[in-house]
Motif scaffolding. Structure first.
Motif, short mmCIF file in Angstrom:
data_model
loop_
_atom_site.label_atom_id
_atom_site.label_comp_id
_atom_site.label_asym_id
_atom_site.label_seq_id
_atom_site.Cartn_x
_atom_site.Cartn_y
_atom_site.Cartn_z
N GLU A 119 -4.41 -11.37 -9.00
CA GLU A 119 -3.31 -12.05 -8.32
C GLU A 119 -2.02 -11.23 -8.33
O GLU A 119 -0.97 -11.74 -7.93
CB GLU A 119 -3.06 -13.41 -8.99
CG GLU A 119 -4.26 -14.34 -8.87
CD GLU A 119 -4.12 -15.63 -9.66
OE1 GLU A 119 -4.95 -16.52 -9.48
OE2 GLU A 119 -3.17 -15.75 -10.47
N GLY A 120 -2.12 -9.98 -8.77
CA GLY A 120 -0.94 -9.14 -8.85
C GLY A 120 -1.13 -7.81 -8.15
O GLY A 120 -0.80 -7.65 -6.98
N TRP A 121 -1.68 -6.85 -8.87
CA TRP A 121 -1.77 -5.49 -8.34
C TRP A 121 -2.57 -5.41 -7.06
O TRP A 121 -2.18 -4.70 -6.12
CB TRP A 121 -2.39 -4.57 -9.40
CG TRP A 121 -1.65 -4.53 -10.70
CD1 TRP A 121 -0.31 -4.70 -10.90
CD2 TRP A 121 -2.21 -4.33 -12.00
NE1 TRP A 121 0.00 -4.63 -12.24
CE2 TRP A 121 -1.15 -4.40 -12.93
CE3 TRP A 121 -3.52 -4.10 -12.47
CZ2 TRP A 121 -1.34 -4.23 -14.31
CZ3 TRP A 121 -3.72 -3.94 -13.83
CH2 TRP A 121 -2.63 -4.00 -14.74
N GLN A 122 -3.71 -6.10 -6.99
CA GLN A 122 -4.54 -6.02 -5.79
C GLN A 122 -3.85 -6.65 -4.59
O GLN A 122 -3.97 -6.15 -3.46
CB GLN A 122 -5.90 -6.67 -6.05
CG GLN A 122 -6.76 -5.91 -7.05
CD GLN A 122 -8.08 -6.61 -7.34
OE1 GLN A 122 -8.31 -7.75 -6.93
NE2 GLN A 122 -8.96 -5.93 -8.06
N VAL A 123 -3.14 -7.73 -4.80
CA VAL A 123 -2.39 -8.36 -3.72
C VAL A 123 -1.27 -7.43 -3.25
O VAL A 123 -1.06 -7.23 -2.04
CB VAL A 123 -1.81 -9.71 -4.17
CG1 VAL A 123 -0.90 -10.30 -3.10
CG2 VAL A 123 -2.94 -10.68 -4.50
N ALA A 124 -0.56 -6.83 -4.21
CA ALA A 124 0.55 -5.94 -3.88
C ALA A 124 0.06 -4.73 -3.10
O ALA A 124 0.69 -4.30 -2.12
CB ALA A 124 1.27 -5.51 -5.14
N GLN A 125 -1.07 -4.16 -3.50
CA GLN A 125 -1.59 -2.99 -2.80
C GLN A 125 -2.01 -3.36 -1.38
O GLN A 125 -1.78 -2.59 -0.43
CB GLN A 125 -2.79 -2.41 -3.56
CG GLN A 125 -3.32 -1.11 -2.95
CD GLN A 125 -2.26 -0.03 -2.89
OE1 GLN A 125 -1.73 0.38 -3.93
NE2 GLN A 125 -1.91 0.43 -1.70
N ALA A 126 -2.60 -4.54 -1.21
CA ALA A 126 -3.00 -4.98 0.12
C ALA A 126 -1.77 -5.15 1.02
O ALA A 126 -1.81 -4.82 2.22
CB ALA A 126 -3.78 -6.29 0.04
N LEU A 127 -0.68 -5.66 0.48
CA LEU A 127 0.56 -5.79 1.25
C LEU A 127 1.11 -4.42 1.62
O LEU A 127 1.53 -4.19 2.77
CB LEU A 127 1.59 -6.59 0.46
CG LEU A 127 1.32 -8.09 0.36
CD1 LEU A 127 2.17 -8.72 -0.75
CD2 LEU A 127 1.59 -8.78 1.69
N ALA A 128 1.10 -3.50 0.66
CA ALA A 128 1.59 -2.15 0.93
C ALA A 128 0.77 -1.48 2.02
O ALA A 128 1.29 -0.73 2.85
CB ALA A 128 1.58 -1.31 -0.35
#
Length: 322
Positions: A119-128
């Motif tokens: 719910e953190g790093w993977q979501v952030a990378q997908a947004l980037a």
């Protein structure tokens, strides 16, 4: 930082966190109830991962905390607990594809743990990857037993209801989230102070949260004063009715109909946003349970991120501002 409240709304939020939500608080410990059997549910202590880009926020250590921050693996993800100092980790897109929009990502875990990967790093990378700058907020948490065995025992007792906490009489209902809202406000301030360096439009910074992180996201929008997110995402958080200000940001909601914590309490939050004539989009998935995040599942709930990205695009956040 001053902290202002709307008493009725804050009381409803506190009811979730202090009464029933303490069980939902450990949603990470029972997430994917319908299909998690294929994943390892054992809590295994791990070395604290390297976080070279994490920026310490200026909210200071959590008062009275004594246990050290600890991490464990579970369900193919990693979790942090006993977080006493808040940090913000940037995931910046290629400047050539940056849209100028940004999202602060708040993982869930019931204010007792944080699902940092799913719910953190993977979501952030997908947004980037979509050109949106993203920032994972590791906010301060309520203390848990330092020993892993004692922690697991306390969670088992929580599920049994034997140790479910009761709210202290006359407690200011908003005070329960004051440290976390302070962390969110500091995160917004930090992102906007680096807007030029990170190719961000300070007026296009939003927030998305999961479970407890969704509660924090909503509270930040309602009580965060200077935070003023441009948009917010509530992913499997409580949908209790709130008092919606006239300038409330656009709201995206995703929830599974078989969510064991928040699928049977009505849709007051959506009604509140509609009554205030503010933009709201709601996706109710037939299956998915709680805590599906970026896990690969054989349910349509896996598509929540694509729906969220499409919603961001509809509001103009997947392209530079004209």
């Amino acid at each position: 930082m001053k902290f202002e409240t709307r008493p009725k709304t804050a009381m409803r939020l506190l009811k979730y966190m202090k009464n029933g939500f303490a069980v939902g608080a450990v949603a990470a410990a029972c997430l994917l109830a319908s299909s998690a059997s294929a994943l390892d549910d054992k809590m295994t202590p791990i070395t604290t991962p390297d976080q070279p880009n994490a920026i310490t926020l200026n909210t200071g250590p959590l008062p009275g905390a004594t246990a050290k921050e600890a991490w464990h693996s579970q369900y193919g993800s990693v979790f942090a607990r006993n977080v006493t100092v808040a940090t913000l980790t940037p995931f910046l897109p290629d400047p050539a594809k940056a849209t100028g929009a940004a999202v602060i990502v708040a993982p869930g875990g019931g204010f007792m743990t944080l699902s940092m990967e799913n719910e953190g790093w993977q979501v952030a990378q997908a947004l980037a990857d979509h050109g949106v700058a993203a920032f994972v907020l590791k906010y301060r948490l309520n203390p848990t037993p330092e020993d892993m065995g004692a922690f697991e025992k306390s969670m088992a007792e929580m599920f049994s209801g034997a140790a479910r906490p009761r709210p202290p009489a006359q407690q200011d209902p908003a005070a329960a989230l004051a440290p976390q809202i302070a962390d969110a406000r500091a995160a917004f301030a930090l992102v906007r102070s680096h807007a030029a360096e990170w190719h961000i439009d300070p007026d296009r910074v939003g927030m998305v949260g999961f479970s407890a992180g969704a509660m924090l996201t909503l509270s930040t929008a309602l009580y965060g004063q200077d935070a003023k997110p441009a948009f917010i995402g509530d992913i499997y958080g409580p949908l209790t009715a709130v008092d919606v200000p006239a300038d409330a940001p656009p709201l995206f909601i995703a929830l599974a109909a078989d969510d064991p914590f928040f699928a049977n309490s009505g849709y007051g939050l959506i009604d509140s946003w509609k009554a205030a004539k503010r933009p709201v989009e709601f996706h109710l998935y037939e299956q998915g349970g709680h805590g599906f995040g970026r896990y690969k599942k054989e349910t349509s709930s896996t598509g929540w991120f694509d729906a969220f990205a499409a919603w961001l695009g509809m509001h103009g956040y997947l392209a530079p501002k004209k």
